[in-house]
Design a protein around this motif. Structure first.
Motif, PDB file in Angstrom:
ATOM      1  N   GLN A  51      74.124  37.318  31.908  1.00 51.90           N
ATOM      2  CA  GLN A  51      74.253  37.047  33.277  1.00 51.90           C
ATOM      3  C   GLN A  51      75.410  37.613  33.675  1.00 51.90           C
ATOM      4  O   GLN A  51      75.568  38.035  35.143  1.00 51.90           O
ATOM      5  CB  GLN A  51      74.306  35.776  33.283  1.00 51.90           C
ATOM      6  N   THR A  55      75.792  40.409  36.984  1.00 53.03           N
ATOM      7  CA  THR A  55      76.710  40.140  38.174  1.00 53.03           C
ATOM      8  C   THR A  55      77.536  41.280  38.111  1.00 53.03           C
ATOM      9  O   THR A  55      77.965  41.633  39.360  1.00 53.03           O
ATOM     10  CB  THR A  55      77.590  38.811  38.106  1.00 53.03           C
ATOM     11  N   ASP A  65      79.128  40.003  45.212  1.00 55.92           N
ATOM     12  CA  ASP A  65      79.012  38.966  44.122  1.00 55.92           C
ATOM     13  C   ASP A  65      77.733  38.061  44.318  1.00 55.92           C
ATOM     14  O   ASP A  65      77.289  37.645  45.244  1.00 55.92           O
ATOM     15  CB  ASP A  65      80.181  37.796  44.106  1.00 55.92           C
ATOM     16  N   GLN A  67      74.805  35.257  42.968  1.00 57.42           N
ATOM     17  CA  GLN A  67      74.977  33.983  41.933  1.00 57.42           C
ATOM     18  C   GLN A  67      73.521  34.287  41.136  1.00 57.42           C
ATOM     19  O   GLN A  67      72.773  34.384  41.767  1.00 57.42           O
ATOM     20  CB  GLN A  67      74.821  32.681  42.765  1.00 57.42           C
ATOM     21  N   ASP A  69      70.680  32.351  39.665  1.00 57.52           N
ATOM     22  CA  ASP A  69      69.963  31.157  39.578  1.00 57.52           C
ATOM     23  C   ASP A  69      69.268  30.600  38.435  1.00 57.52           C
ATOM     24  O   ASP A  69      69.791  29.572  37.977  1.00 57.52           O
ATOM     25  CB  ASP A  69      68.929  31.084  40.813  1.00 57.52           C
ATOM     26  N   VAL A  95      68.315  36.028  41.795  1.00 51.35           N
ATOM     27  CA  VAL A  95      69.817  36.073  42.165  1.00 51.35           C
ATOM     28  C   VAL A  95      69.830  35.749  43.696  1.00 51.35           C
ATOM     29  O   VAL A  95      68.601  36.035  44.410  1.00 51.35           O
ATOM     30  CB  VAL A  95      70.585  37.230  41.985  1.00 51.35           C
ATOM     31  N   THR A  96      70.833  35.350  44.180  1.00 46.36           N
ATOM     32  CA  THR A  96      71.171  35.164  45.806  1.00 46.36           C
ATOM     33  C   THR A  96      72.560  35.651  45.920  1.00 46.36           C
ATOM     34  O   THR A  96      73.091  35.763  44.838  1.00 46.36           O
ATOM     35  CB  THR A  96      70.935  33.321  45.998  1.00 46.36           C
ATOM     36  N   ALA A  97      72.907  35.478  47.077  1.00 47.79           N
ATOM     37  CA  ALA A  97      74.378  35.964  47.326  1.00 47.79           C
ATOM     38  C   ALA A  97      74.821  35.209  48.950  1.00 47.79           C
ATOM     39  O   ALA A  97      73.997  34.982  49.733  1.00 47.79           O
ATOM     40  CB  ALA A  97      74.413  37.514  47.522  1.00 47.79           C
ATOM     41  N   ASP A  98      75.983  34.760  48.808  1.00 50.10           N
ATOM     42  CA  ASP A  98      76.690  34.233  50.088  1.00 50.10           C
ATOM     43  C   ASP A  98      76.988  35.251  50.833  1.00 50.10           C
ATOM     44  O   ASP A  98      78.231  35.615  50.897  1.00 50.10           O
ATOM     45  CB  ASP A  98      77.582  33.081  49.805  1.00 50.10           C
TER      46      ASP A  98
END
Length: 154
Positions: A51, A55, A65, A67, A69, A95-98
């Protein structure tokens, strides 16, 4: 140092990749000298968990960056490339990202590393029209399972 080594029989590679799906599109990438697409990621380094490796790869290649999941898929992938036999173990994470990075555009773009890699938000319904490896991803990404899947591709 990456977890990759070569023997007389071939090359072993430990790879991680991110499954990032937004609005019916999945993020894919390819080397500028290749025609085939794959999910973004890279090799795991010695003493690095998968993981953290994923990243790191997104940060290095795209400057964002993500995340992680959950793990979605483990693929034991056996293939030939450049005249060499490969045995690749791939851990595929959702994965996701803000970030505003997820604004979907179908035009290819480059990451922060320069022009070595081409990225693209590919519509899921068009995956069968492109060269995507491993090929099993075309079907799997259309029907993303909630439990971890293990596939062997020869």
């Amino acid at each position: 140092m990456d977890v990759v080594f070569q023997t007389a029989q071939g090359v072993f590679n430990f790879r991680v990749a991110g499954i990032w799906i937004e609005n019916g599109h999945v993020l894919v990438h390819r080397d500028v000298n290749e025609s085939n697409w794959s999910l973004p990621g890279g090799r795991v380094a010695i003493a690095e968990d998968s993981q953290s490796s994923l990243t790191r790869e997104f940060r290095e290649e795209l400057g964002i960056d993500v995340q992680v999941d959950r793990m979605a898929l483990v693929i034991e992938n056996f293939f030939e490339h450049g005249g060499k036999n490969y045995h690749e173990i791939g851990f595929y994470y959702v994965v996701t990202a803000d970030s505003n990075f997820a604004s979907i555009q179908e035009k290819p773009f480059h990451g922060i590393e320069g022009e070595r890699l081409i990225f693209k938000w590919m519509p899921l319904e068009k995956l069968d029209t492109v060269e995507l490896y491993p090929e099993c991803l075309r079907t799997y990404l259309q029907e993303l399972q909630s439990n971890v899947q293990h596939l062997v591709v020869k």
